[in-house]
Motif scaffolding. Structure first.
Motif, short mmCIF file in Angstrom:
data_model
loop_
_atom_site.label_atom_id
_atom_site.label_comp_id
_atom_site.label_asym_id
_atom_site.label_seq_id
_atom_site.Cartn_x
_atom_site.Cartn_y
_atom_site.Cartn_z
N TYR A 1 8.46 -6.93 1.11
CA TYR A 1 8.68 -7.58 -0.18
C TYR A 1 7.51 -8.51 -0.51
O TYR A 1 7.01 -8.52 -1.64
N THR A 2 7.06 -9.30 0.48
CA THR A 2 5.92 -10.18 0.23
C THR A 2 4.65 -9.37 0.00
O THR A 2 3.79 -9.76 -0.80
N THR A 3 4.52 -8.24 0.68
CA THR A 3 3.35 -7.38 0.49
C THR A 3 3.31 -6.86 -0.94
O THR A 3 2.25 -6.79 -1.56
N LEU A 4 4.47 -6.48 -1.46
CA LEU A 4 4.54 -6.00 -2.84
C LEU A 4 4.15 -7.10 -3.82
O LEU A 4 3.45 -6.85 -4.81
N ILE A 5 4.58 -8.32 -3.56
CA ILE A 5 4.21 -9.44 -4.42
C ILE A 5 2.69 -9.64 -4.40
O ILE A 5 2.06 -9.81 -5.46
N LEU A 6 2.10 -9.61 -3.22
CA LEU A 6 0.64 -9.76 -3.11
C LEU A 6 -0.08 -8.65 -3.85
O LEU A 6 -1.09 -8.89 -4.53
N ALA A 7 0.42 -7.42 -3.74
CA ALA A 7 -0.21 -6.28 -4.40
C ALA A 7 -0.07 -6.39 -5.92
O ALA A 7 -1.02 -6.10 -6.66
N GLU A 8 1.09 -6.81 -6.38
CA GLU A 8 1.32 -6.94 -7.82
C GLU A 8 0.47 -8.07 -8.40
O GLU A 8 -0.07 -7.95 -9.52
N ALA A 9 0.34 -9.18 -7.67
CA ALA A 9 -0.41 -10.33 -8.16
C ALA A 9 -1.92 -10.13 -8.06
O ALA A 9 -2.68 -10.73 -8.83
N ASN A 10 -2.36 -9.29 -7.12
CA ASN A 10 -3.80 -9.08 -6.88
C ASN A 10 -4.08 -7.58 -6.75
O ASN A 10 -4.44 -7.10 -5.67
N PRO A 11 -3.90 -6.83 -7.84
CA PRO A 11 -3.93 -5.37 -7.75
C PRO A 11 -5.26 -4.78 -7.29
O PRO A 11 -5.31 -3.64 -6.83
N ASP A 12 -6.35 -5.53 -7.42
CA ASP A 12 -7.66 -5.00 -7.04
C ASP A 12 -8.12 -5.51 -5.68
O ASP A 12 -9.27 -5.28 -5.28
N ALA A 13 -7.24 -6.20 -4.97
CA ALA A 13 -7.57 -6.69 -3.63
C ALA A 13 -7.16 -5.67 -2.58
O ALA A 13 -6.36 -4.77 -2.84
#
Length: 439
Positions: free
Chosen positions: A70-82
């Protein structure tokens, strides 16, 4: 992966194998988890530390103890190009995490089955490390922080959190009661969870531990029972203990992630009209002392959630409230990227067309209440949704949209318009909605 590491007890690993955490459906979207996205958007913490607006593109992020992703998804959604690297010691949890990211269409995350002690085997240095709901479970907090520091780039930022000893005090009493009844001698079973439900339901409702810790969610959610009553190694900390751990790990405190919820003056009836002695006391207090006093007076936060980094690597800057004219002339004004939400922009445009006051931002108050601006003011700021702008550009737009003083009916001078735009931008910058950077 090692079977046993120096930071986390084996029994805790078995609990997460039993029920991956958090127990949230894979299909659940985080697009409306506005505050979580705002906190883990790299732009937020880097700006607070350096007053610079960074581009998360190609930045390397580590998600520590990612659990069910769940936290990984948040990080991916917030920083899609990282690029995101996530790890956990639970194979079952990683399987769920991979499915979650695949379901939501993110290909910028990779997962590793390792323990915290093995993080150096990744051979990577990270721009941002997210370590949520992990640190307070470690046998060796300082050792865990040092391990994470070893893979943090010199200018990188680490997010961590600890359970509050004061806010969770009744939960710790409940956990001691469970230990006394022998419920935590082995990995908790479904029978143990059901026993707790029967036990708590049988207690009188005004029994303090039940009144404070028991709720409707615990009636249905096995994971909530585990995480509140049967979790192994759940330890509480105070603000001074948090700062001491950071000091021992040679890490520098940057800010609480929900910093507006820790504003000491908000606890007073008239924060702008304090007695002279109180005002002097608060002005003389250090940042650590203010946070410690807040938690003693109002221990409402479950987590002591903070950002930190290597010491003496942040950039010294002048707060926007203290800027001179030359600072403003050489600055670009940005809208925080997490606020560039198309439905909200459309709503703002609709409100402007109807001359309605506009709440900035209704989805993201960060505990600071709501900020409402008149539609004619927000109209001036609309170009920020497309690109950063200069102060001169916004002043020119102000003079076009608000050319007349509403009281005197005289034309607004450039100086007055400049002061008004500065004032609005400074307020929005203090709320974290607008960012300013010298160019």
């Amino acid at each position: 992966m090692t079977n046993q590491d120096s930071h986390t007890p084996e029994q805790l690993k078995q609990q997460y194998e039993q029920i991956p955490y958090p127990n949230i459906e894979i299909e659940h979207s985080v697009k409306k988890a506005y505050e979580k996205l705002y906190i883990d958007n790299l732009v937020t913490s880097y700006y607070l530390r350096n007053q610079q607006v960074i581009d998360p593109k190609d930045k390397l992020i580590l998600d520590v103890g990612c659990g069910s992703g769940y936290t990984t998804l948040i990080l991916a959604e917030a920083n899609p190009d990282a690029r995101i690297v996530a790890f956990d010691f639970s194979q079952k949890s990683l399987e769920v995490a991979q499915k979650r990211l695949n379901y939501h269409g993110f290909q910028n995350a990779e997962f590793h089955l390792i323990s915290l002690d093995d993080v150096n085997t990744l051979g990577l240095q990270f721009d941002y490390i997210q370590c949520s709901d992990i640190l307070y479970l470690l046998d060796d907090l300082v050792g865990g922080l040092k391990t994470l520091k070893s893979v943090l780039k010199p200018t990188g930022i680490l997010r961590g959190n600890l359970h509050s000893k004061y806010q969770r005090r009744n939960h710790y009493l409940a956990q001691k009661a469970c230990k006394l009844m022998g419920l935590m001698d082995d990995t908790p079973s479904e029978l143990d969870i059901e026993f707790i439900r029967e036990f708590m339901n049988a207690l009188k409702d005004n029994t303090m531990t039940k009144r404070v810790t028991w709720n409707a969610d615990l009636q249905q959610n096995d994971l909530s029972v585990l995480m509140n009553y049967l979790i192994v190694n759940d330890q509480g900390y105070t603000i001074p203990e948090m700062f001491e751990a950071l000091n021992q790990a040679d890490l520098e405190f940057i800010s609480m992630t929900n910093w507006r919820e820790w504003e000491l003056k908000t606890l007073f009836k008239q924060p702008d009209n304090l007695p002279d002695g109180v005002e002097y006391c608060l002005n003389e207090a250090s940042q650590q002392e203010k946070l410690a006093l807040y938690e003693l007076l109002n221990p409402i936060h479950r987590l002591l959630d903070f950002w930190c980094g290597h010491p003496d690597t942040g950039i010294n800057f002048t707060p926007v409230s203290e800027w001179e004219n030359t600072d403003w002339e050489n600055a670009k004004i940005y809208l925080h990227p997490q606020l560039k939400d198309e439905p909200w922009q459309n709503q703002i445009i609709s409100e402007i067309q109807q001359y309605h006051p506009i709440v900035i931002c209704p989805y993201l108050n960060m505990g600071g209440g709501t900020l409402t601006l008149e539609s004619n003011i927000v109209s001036v700021l609309l170009p920020l949704w497309d690109a950063p702008q200069t102060l001169a550009f916004l002043v020119k737009r102000w003079l076009i949209l608000n050319p007349i003083d509403p009281i005197s009916l005289e034309p607004i001078s450039v100086e007055d318009a400049t002061n008004k735009v500065k004032s609005i931008v400074t307020i929005l910058e203090d709320w974290g909605y607008i960012l300013l950077q010298h160019h």
